[in-house]
Design a protein around this motif. Structure first.
Motif, mmCIF file in Angstrom:
data_model
loop_
_atom_site.group_PDB
_atom_site.id
_atom_site.type_symbol
_atom_site.label_atom_id
_atom_site.label_comp_id
_atom_site.label_asym_id
_atom_site.label_seq_id
_atom_site.Cartn_x
_atom_site.Cartn_y
_atom_site.Cartn_z
ATOM 1 N N ALA A 70 0.989 -1.242 0.032
ATOM 2 C CA ALA A 70 0.007 0.045 0.055
ATOM 3 C C ALA A 70 0.953 1.112 0.013
ATOM 4 C CB ALA A 70 -0.680 -0.005 1.256
ATOM 5 N N LEU A 71 0.467 2.205 -0.866
ATOM 6 C CA LEU A 71 1.158 3.539 -0.873
ATOM 7 C C LEU A 71 0.165 4.562 -0.562
ATOM 8 C CD1 LEU A 71 2.293 1.821 -3.580
ATOM 9 C CD2 LEU A 71 3.982 3.366 -3.323
ATOM 10 N N THR A 72 0.372 5.628 0.264
ATOM 11 C CA THR A 72 -0.660 6.801 0.325
ATOM 12 C C THR A 72 0.339 8.242 0.188
ATOM 13 O OG1 THR A 72 -2.213 7.594 1.480
ATOM 14 C CG2 THR A 72 -0.597 6.355 2.687
ATOM 15 N N PRO A 73 -0.060 9.097 -0.634
ATOM 16 C CA PRO A 73 0.342 10.320 -0.277
ATOM 17 C C PRO A 73 -0.385 11.365 0.435
ATOM 18 C CG PRO A 73 -1.014 10.258 -2.240
ATOM 19 C CD PRO A 73 -1.018 9.043 -1.756
ATOM 20 N N HIS A 74 -1.582 10.722 1.223
ATOM 21 C CA HIS A 74 -2.371 11.229 2.202
ATOM 22 C C HIS A 74 -1.788 11.295 3.534
ATOM 23 C CE1 HIS A 74 -6.467 12.337 3.957
ATOM 24 N NE2 HIS A 74 -6.007 13.325 3.244
ATOM 25 N N LYS A 75 -1.531 12.546 4.105
ATOM 26 C CA LYS A 75 -0.710 12.497 5.236
ATOM 27 C C LYS A 75 -1.594 12.653 6.789
ATOM 28 C CE LYS A 75 0.816 16.607 3.978
ATOM 29 N NZ LYS A 75 1.543 17.853 4.190
ATOM 30 N N SER A 76 -2.874 11.970 6.506
ATOM 31 C CA SER A 76 -3.552 12.092 7.782
ATOM 32 C C SER A 76 -3.329 10.957 8.613
ATOM 33 C CB SER A 76 -5.126 12.155 7.267
ATOM 34 O OG SER A 76 -5.658 10.827 6.775
ATOM 35 N N LEU A 77 -3.367 11.059 9.691
ATOM 36 C CA LEU A 77 -3.342 9.776 10.914
ATOM 37 C C LEU A 77 -4.512 8.746 10.792
ATOM 38 C CD1 LEU A 77 -2.106 8.330 13.404
ATOM 39 C CD2 LEU A 77 -3.978 9.679 14.808
ATOM 40 N N ARG A 78 -5.561 9.177 10.168
ATOM 41 C CA ARG A 78 -6.846 8.229 9.789
ATOM 42 C C ARG A 78 -6.324 7.174 8.710
ATOM 43 N NH1 ARG A 78 -11.113 7.385 6.588
ATOM 44 N NH2 ARG A 78 -12.897 6.435 7.472
ATOM 45 N N SER A 79 -5.705 7.808 7.546
ATOM 46 C CA SER A 79 -5.287 7.090 6.300
ATOM 47 C C SER A 79 -4.164 6.088 6.615
ATOM 48 C CB SER A 79 -4.764 8.038 5.291
ATOM 49 O OG SER A 79 -5.644 9.019 4.726
ATOM 50 N N ALA A 80 -3.082 6.571 7.601
ATOM 51 C CA ALA A 80 -1.953 5.519 8.087
ATOM 52 C C ALA A 80 -2.567 4.493 8.809
ATOM 53 C CB ALA A 80 -1.132 6.462 8.696
ATOM 54 N N LEU A 81 -3.750 4.909 9.742
ATOM 55 C CA LEU A 81 -4.056 3.868 10.733
ATOM 56 C C LEU A 81 -5.034 2.846 9.782
ATOM 57 C CD1 LEU A 81 -4.413 3.134 13.801
ATOM 58 C CD2 LEU A 81 -6.433 4.481 13.974
ATOM 59 N N ILE A 82 -5.551 3.214 8.917
ATOM 60 C CA ILE A 82 -6.588 2.187 8.105
ATOM 61 C C ILE A 82 -5.561 1.166 7.455
ATOM 62 C CG2 ILE A 82 -7.879 1.934 6.113
ATOM 63 C CD1 ILE A 82 -9.415 4.474 6.729
ATOM 64 N N LEU A 83 -4.285 1.360 7.082
ATOM 65 C CA LEU A 83 -3.422 0.826 6.266
ATOM 66 C C LEU A 83 -2.960 -0.154 7.402
ATOM 67 C CD1 LEU A 83 -1.740 2.964 3.877
ATOM 68 C CD2 LEU A 83 -4.001 1.701 3.452
ATOM 69 N N TYR A 84 -2.672 0.274 8.513
ATOM 70 C CA TYR A 84 -1.940 -0.364 9.618
ATOM 71 C C TYR A 84 -3.095 -1.441 10.172
ATOM 72 C CZ TYR A 84 -0.030 -1.549 14.118
ATOM 73 O OH TYR A 84 0.644 -2.409 15.064
ATOM 74 N N LEU A 85 -4.185 -1.157 10.236
ATOM 75 C CA LEU A 85 -5.150 -2.112 11.009
ATOM 76 C C LEU A 85 -5.545 -3.018 9.725
ATOM 77 C CD1 LEU A 85 -7.298 0.468 12.921
ATOM 78 C CD2 LEU A 85 -5.659 -1.336 13.878
ATOM 79 N N ALA A 86 -5.460 -2.389 8.623
ATOM 80 C CA ALA A 86 -5.610 -3.692 7.363
ATOM 81 C C ALA A 86 -4.559 -4.821 7.384
ATOM 82 C CB ALA A 86 -5.788 -3.010 6.187
ATOM 83 N N ARG A 87 -3.512 -4.513 8.055
ATOM 84 C CA ARG A 87 -2.422 -5.550 8.019
ATOM 85 C C ARG A 87 -1.743 -5.938 6.591
ATOM 86 N NH1 ARG A 87 -4.807 -10.533 12.083
ATOM 87 N NH2 ARG A 87 -5.372 -8.819 13.716
ATOM 88 N N ILE A 88 -1.840 -4.570 6.156
ATOM 89 C CA ILE A 88 -0.953 -4.974 4.723
ATOM 90 C C ILE A 88 0.704 -4.925 4.906
ATOM 91 C CG2 ILE A 88 -0.684 -3.546 2.633
ATOM 92 C CD1 ILE A 88 -3.157 -2.208 2.899
#
Length: 364
Positions: free
Chosen positions: A90-108
């Motif tokens: 997963a890659l994200t240019p979005h800098k919000s905590l929410r975006s990072a947390l979704i990817l982390y909890l998705a266990r990617i």
């Protein structure tokens, strides 16, 4: 770089429409380098209509963070859903905590984001976000986590608005263009932020000037939220223009813009869509500045602005001018816009627009 890692890729960008468009070259580059990768885009409801018209994207997932997916429960449901899809990267240019947390909890297993993100500690590969570069280049810099330099990327907007072919509105515009071979000029008076909008008076005077100079057909673009502004311009101009604001969907917009000879627009999402379609563009920068990295990313564009010490008044513009003068809006004159349009019309057929390069910056 293990090819298997690129088997099932997720790119997340849930910000504004313009941010969605400026993420498309990143998606295009991934598909170019890894054509067998399944590429999924996680975006806002507004971004969905643009993403679904882009041929390099295999699947689109909508994050309605202000509606159905609001709050912690919505975030958790989204993460669980992504977990079931077994993304490898997963890659994200979005800098919000929410975006990072979704990817982390998705266990990617491999998560790439910017070091400047509020959720930087939830990524396992970090990249510095180059502040002084265009946003397309900033987004592409995420690939440097895998040894891919931005300078080696193609920086293309591939297949935007081409998946569904021509729409009734697109065909109508092409019909206007063929009738008498007159230039077809589009104007976009709207923007989310009031201080990014050139005023009704300016657009009205410009339309009258350009009609007199080129005997062209002028079409007003905009969404439902722009209907009042577009209506005021149409009322003032009468038969000098056609008002198509709110007459077609965002999904139809890229194809419709593709019929134009020149697009005159505020700093907004449609500006980036026009550039993605290779349309010559005159961009009016009022409260914001190109230095923020969101200018039209093409050689076939002219950016008009006033050199004022108060600009930018914020990173997005504001609801009202902090000084009460609106100088950044009022001091751009219709004659300045006409000159920029004339310059682009005279270039027609001389050379193809080059995406990934700077436009012409003009202080008026």
């Amino acid at each position: 770089m293990a090819t298997a890692q690129w088997e099932n890729v997720l790119v997340l960008q849930t910000s504004f429409l313009g941010d969605t468009v400026l993420t498309l070259p990143l998606l295009t580059e991934i598909k170019h380098r890894f054509p067998r990768a399944r590429l999924t885009f996680f975006c806002s409801p507004l971004g969905r209509e643009i993403a679904e018209s882009c041929i390099v994207i295999d699947d689109v997932i909508v994050d309605d963070k202000k509606g159905a997916h609001r709050g912690w429960s919505g975030l958790w449901r989204q993460a669980l859903s992504l977990r079931q899809m077994a993304f490898t990267l997963a890659l994200t240019p979005h800098k919000s905590l929410r975006s990072a947390l979704i990817l982390y909890l998705a266990r990617i297993p491999c998560r790439v984001g910017f070091r400047q993100s509020k959720g930087w500690f939830l990524f396992n590969r970090l990249v510095d976000r180059p502040a002084g570069r265009h946003d397309v280049e900033r987004n592409l810099s995420l690939l440097s986590a895998f040894g891919i330099a931005t300078e080696d990327c193609q920086r293309r907007f591939d297949g935007v608005g081409t998946r569904d072919g021509q729409t009734p509105v697109d065909l109508e515009l092409l019909g206007m263009k063929k009738a008498g071979a007159r230039p077809l000029i589009g104007v976009n008076p709207g923007s989310v932020w009031a201080t990014k909008r050139w005023d009704v008076k300016g657009y009205t005077q410009f339309i009258k000037l350009v009609k007199a100079r080129w005997n062209c057909q002028v079409v007003i673009f905009g969404g439902p939220q722009d209907a009042q502004i577009a209506g005021a311009i149409k009322e003032a101009c009468g038969s000098d223009c056609i008002n198509l604001a709110a007459k077609f969907t965002l999904r139809e917009l890229p194809a419709a813009l593709g019929a134009l000879d020149v697009f005159v627009t505020n700093d907004s999402g449609p500006m980036h869509i026009a550039v993605a379609r290779g349309v010559p563009t005159v961009a009016l920068f009022c409260a914001t500045t190109p230095a923020l990295g969101f200018y039209p990313y093409s050689t076939d564009a002219v950016v008009l602005q006033k050199d004022l010490p108060c600009r930018p008044c914020s990173s997005h513009g504001g609801r009202r001018c902090p000084l009460g003068t609106e100088d950044c809006i009022q001091l751009i004159r219709p004659e300045h816009v006409l000159q920029a349009v004339e310059s682009l019309l005279k270039r027609r057929g001389e050379k193809k627009a080059v995406a990934g390069c700077q436009p012409e910056f003009v202080f008026v």
